[in-house]
Design a protein around this motif. Structure first.
Motif, PDB file in Angstrom:
ATOM      1  N   ALA A   8     -27.441   4.130  26.597  1.00 62.14           N
ATOM      2  CA  ALA A   8     -27.795   3.324  25.596  1.00 62.14           C
ATOM      3  C   ALA A   8     -27.905   1.756  26.037  1.00 62.14           C
ATOM      4  O   ALA A   8     -28.772   1.095  25.593  1.00 62.14           O
ATOM      5  CB  ALA A   8     -26.663   3.254  24.435  1.00 62.14           C
ATOM      6  N   ASN A   9     -27.032   1.382  27.095  1.00 59.97           N
ATOM      7  CA  ASN A   9     -27.175   0.010  27.618  1.00 59.97           C
ATOM      8  C   ASN A   9     -28.612  -0.063  28.146  1.00 59.97           C
ATOM      9  O   ASN A   9     -29.316  -1.076  28.097  1.00 59.97           O
ATOM     10  CB  ASN A   9     -26.082  -0.473  28.699  1.00 59.97           C
ATOM     11  N   SER A  10     -28.952   1.042  29.155  1.00 67.80           N
ATOM     12  CA  SER A  10     -30.234   0.843  29.839  1.00 67.80           C
ATOM     13  C   SER A  10     -31.330   0.741  28.900  1.00 67.80           C
ATOM     14  O   SER A  10     -32.540   0.159  29.143  1.00 67.80           O
ATOM     15  CB  SER A  10     -30.163   2.069  30.769  1.00 67.80           C
ATOM     16  N   LEU A  11     -31.379   1.582  27.964  1.00 68.73           N
ATOM     17  CA  LEU A  11     -32.349   1.358  26.889  1.00 68.73           C
ATOM     18  C   LEU A  11     -32.521   0.130  26.117  1.00 68.73           C
ATOM     19  O   LEU A  11     -33.668  -0.347  25.956  1.00 68.73           O
ATOM     20  CB  LEU A  11     -32.209   2.667  25.928  1.00 68.73           C
ATOM     21  N   SER A  12     -31.368  -0.239  25.732  1.00 72.62           N
ATOM     22  CA  SER A  12     -31.428  -1.526  25.050  1.00 72.62           C
ATOM     23  C   SER A  12     -31.797  -2.625  25.852  1.00 72.62           C
ATOM     24  O   SER A  12     -32.549  -3.475  25.445  1.00 72.62           O
ATOM     25  CB  SER A  12     -29.883  -1.939  24.434  1.00 72.62           C
ATOM     26  N   ALA A  13     -31.325  -2.675  27.152  1.00 74.36           N
ATOM     27  CA  ALA A  13     -31.919  -3.840  27.934  1.00 74.36           C
ATOM     28  C   ALA A  13     -33.379  -3.698  28.214  1.00 74.36           C
ATOM     29  O   ALA A  13     -34.297  -4.813  28.160  1.00 74.36           O
ATOM     30  CB  ALA A  13     -31.189  -3.701  29.079  1.00 74.36           C
ATOM     31  N   GLU A  35     -34.596   7.061  41.317  1.00 71.97           N
ATOM     32  CA  GLU A  35     -33.390   7.873  41.444  1.00 71.97           C
ATOM     33  C   GLU A  35     -32.008   7.139  41.241  1.00 71.97           C
ATOM     34  O   GLU A  35     -31.164   7.558  40.796  1.00 71.97           O
ATOM     35  CB  GLU A  35     -33.266   8.066  43.023  1.00 71.97           C
ATOM     36  N   ALA A  36     -32.056   5.788  41.892  1.00 72.65           N
ATOM     37  CA  ALA A  36     -30.999   4.864  41.575  1.00 72.65           C
ATOM     38  C   ALA A  36     -30.676   4.654  40.190  1.00 72.65           C
ATOM     39  O   ALA A  36     -29.452   4.818  39.511  1.00 72.65           O
ATOM     40  CB  ALA A  36     -31.201   3.444  42.116  1.00 72.65           C
ATOM     41  N   SER A  37     -31.734   4.466  39.201  1.00 70.20           N
ATOM     42  CA  SER A  37     -31.518   4.119  37.779  1.00 70.20           C
ATOM     43  C   SER A  37     -30.706   5.531  37.160  1.00 70.20           C
ATOM     44  O   SER A  37     -29.969   5.521  36.279  1.00 70.20           O
ATOM     45  CB  SER A  37     -32.608   3.847  37.055  1.00 70.20           C
ATOM     46  N   CYS A  38     -31.472   6.754  37.609  1.00 68.00           N
ATOM     47  CA  CYS A  38     -30.943   7.955  37.191  1.00 68.00           C
ATOM     48  C   CYS A  38     -29.540   8.150  37.234  1.00 68.00           C
ATOM     49  O   CYS A  38     -28.747   8.680  36.490  1.00 68.00           O
ATOM     50  CB  CYS A  38     -31.878   9.111  37.510  1.00 68.00           C
ATOM     51  N   LYS A  39     -29.186   7.924  38.716  1.00 66.32           N
ATOM     52  CA  LYS A  39     -27.878   8.155  39.073  1.00 66.32           C
ATOM     53  C   LYS A  39     -26.764   7.193  38.242  1.00 66.32           C
ATOM     54  O   LYS A  39     -25.632   7.544  37.908  1.00 66.32           O
ATOM     55  CB  LYS A  39     -27.412   7.784  40.462  1.00 66.32           C
ATOM     56  N   ASN A  40     -27.308   6.014  38.067  1.00 62.76           N
ATOM     57  CA  ASN A  40     -26.304   5.069  37.389  1.00 62.76           C
ATOM     58  C   ASN A  40     -26.132   5.481  35.679  1.00 62.76           C
ATOM     59  O   ASN A  40     -24.980   5.449  35.054  1.00 62.76           O
ATOM     60  CB  ASN A  40     -26.868   3.654  36.885  1.00 62.76           C
ATOM     61  N   ILE A  41     -27.177   6.243  35.231  1.00 64.08           N
ATOM     62  CA  ILE A  41     -27.024   6.581  33.665  1.00 64.08           C
ATOM     63  C   ILE A  41     -26.365   7.854  33.847  1.00 64.08           C
ATOM     64  O   ILE A  41     -25.445   8.096  32.761  1.00 64.08           O
ATOM     65  CB  ILE A  41     -28.603   7.097  33.316  1.00 64.08           C
ATOM     66  N   VAL A  42     -26.522   8.895  34.632  1.00 63.74           N
ATOM     67  CA  VAL A  42     -25.817  10.206  34.825  1.00 63.74           C
ATOM     68  C   VAL A  42     -24.145  10.033  35.056  1.00 63.74           C
ATOM     69  O   VAL A  42     -23.673  10.738  34.406  1.00 63.74           O
ATOM     70  CB  VAL A  42     -26.398  11.221  35.663  1.00 63.74           C
ATOM     71  N   ALA A  43     -24.031   9.226  35.909  1.00 62.61           N
ATOM     72  CA  ALA A  43     -22.523   9.041  36.528  1.00 62.61           C
ATOM     73  C   ALA A  43     -21.515   9.914  35.597  1.00 62.61           C
ATOM     74  O   ALA A  43     -20.743   9.364  34.906  1.00 62.61           O
ATOM     75  CB  ALA A  43     -22.244   7.616  36.343  1.00 62.61           C
TER      76      ALA A  43
END
Length: 169
Positions: free
Chosen positions: A79-84, A160-168
């Motif tokens: 949600a934070n990633s989408l909002s930003a 890849e990095a953004s996917c890993k941050n979201i999935v964590a």
């Protein structure tokens, strides 16, 4: 692109799924979200772990403000990633406490899940929702296109990095 355990680069699979029976029915407002509950229940543990996130688009044809509603313990980063990203794209976007919709079963299964919806100024609901005037003539195609274009751009910008941050999880 993401890397597999074998070091092979591949594009992730994206599924577009239309769920039926999302609304609450009857005096006890049940059953609801039948299609999305059935889908998540049909997934194996391995299949669930492969899902980087679920984004539900519901009520995106009326309203000037875009809201991101996360559901479940692992959904805040998505949600934070989408909002930003929406703010960067110049979209008037907000986070709001979640209500139940088709993202609920995913969030309950610890899959990052966000519902994107539009609202009237100040976070107010369109009073025509679920009334006889809630039809195609009441919708604004350009608002649907704006959300779809935003989501397309967002997904194409993932790495890849953004996917890993979201999935964590």
């Amino acid at each position: 692109m993401c890397s597999s355990d074998l070091g092979i680069k591949h594009f992730p699979e994206i599924k577009f799924i239309l769920f039926g029976a999302e609304e609450d029915y009857g005096p006890n407002r049940t059953p609801s979200r039948i299609g999305s509950h059935f889908y998540v229940a049909s997934l194996t543990t391995s299949e669930r772990l492969k899902i980087a996130g679920m984004v539900s688009l519901d009520m995106i044809a009326v309203g000037s403000e875009v809201y991101f509603r996360d559901y479940g313990p692992n959904s805040g980063e998505l949600a934070n990633s989408l909002s930003a990203a929406a703010h960067t794209a110049g979209i008037q976007a907000f986070r709001k406490a979640s209500e139940k919709s088709d993202h609920e079963p995913f969030g309950e299964a610890s899959i990052p899940a966000v519902w994107i919806e539009r609202m009237l100024p100040g976070g107010n609901y369109d009073r025509s929702i679920h009334t006889p005037s809630d039809g195609m003539s009441h919708t604004h195609f350009s608002l649907i296109v704006e959300v779809a274009d935003f989501l397309r751009s967002y997904m194409l910008g993932l790495n890849e990095a953004s996917c890993k941050n979201i999935v964590a999880r």
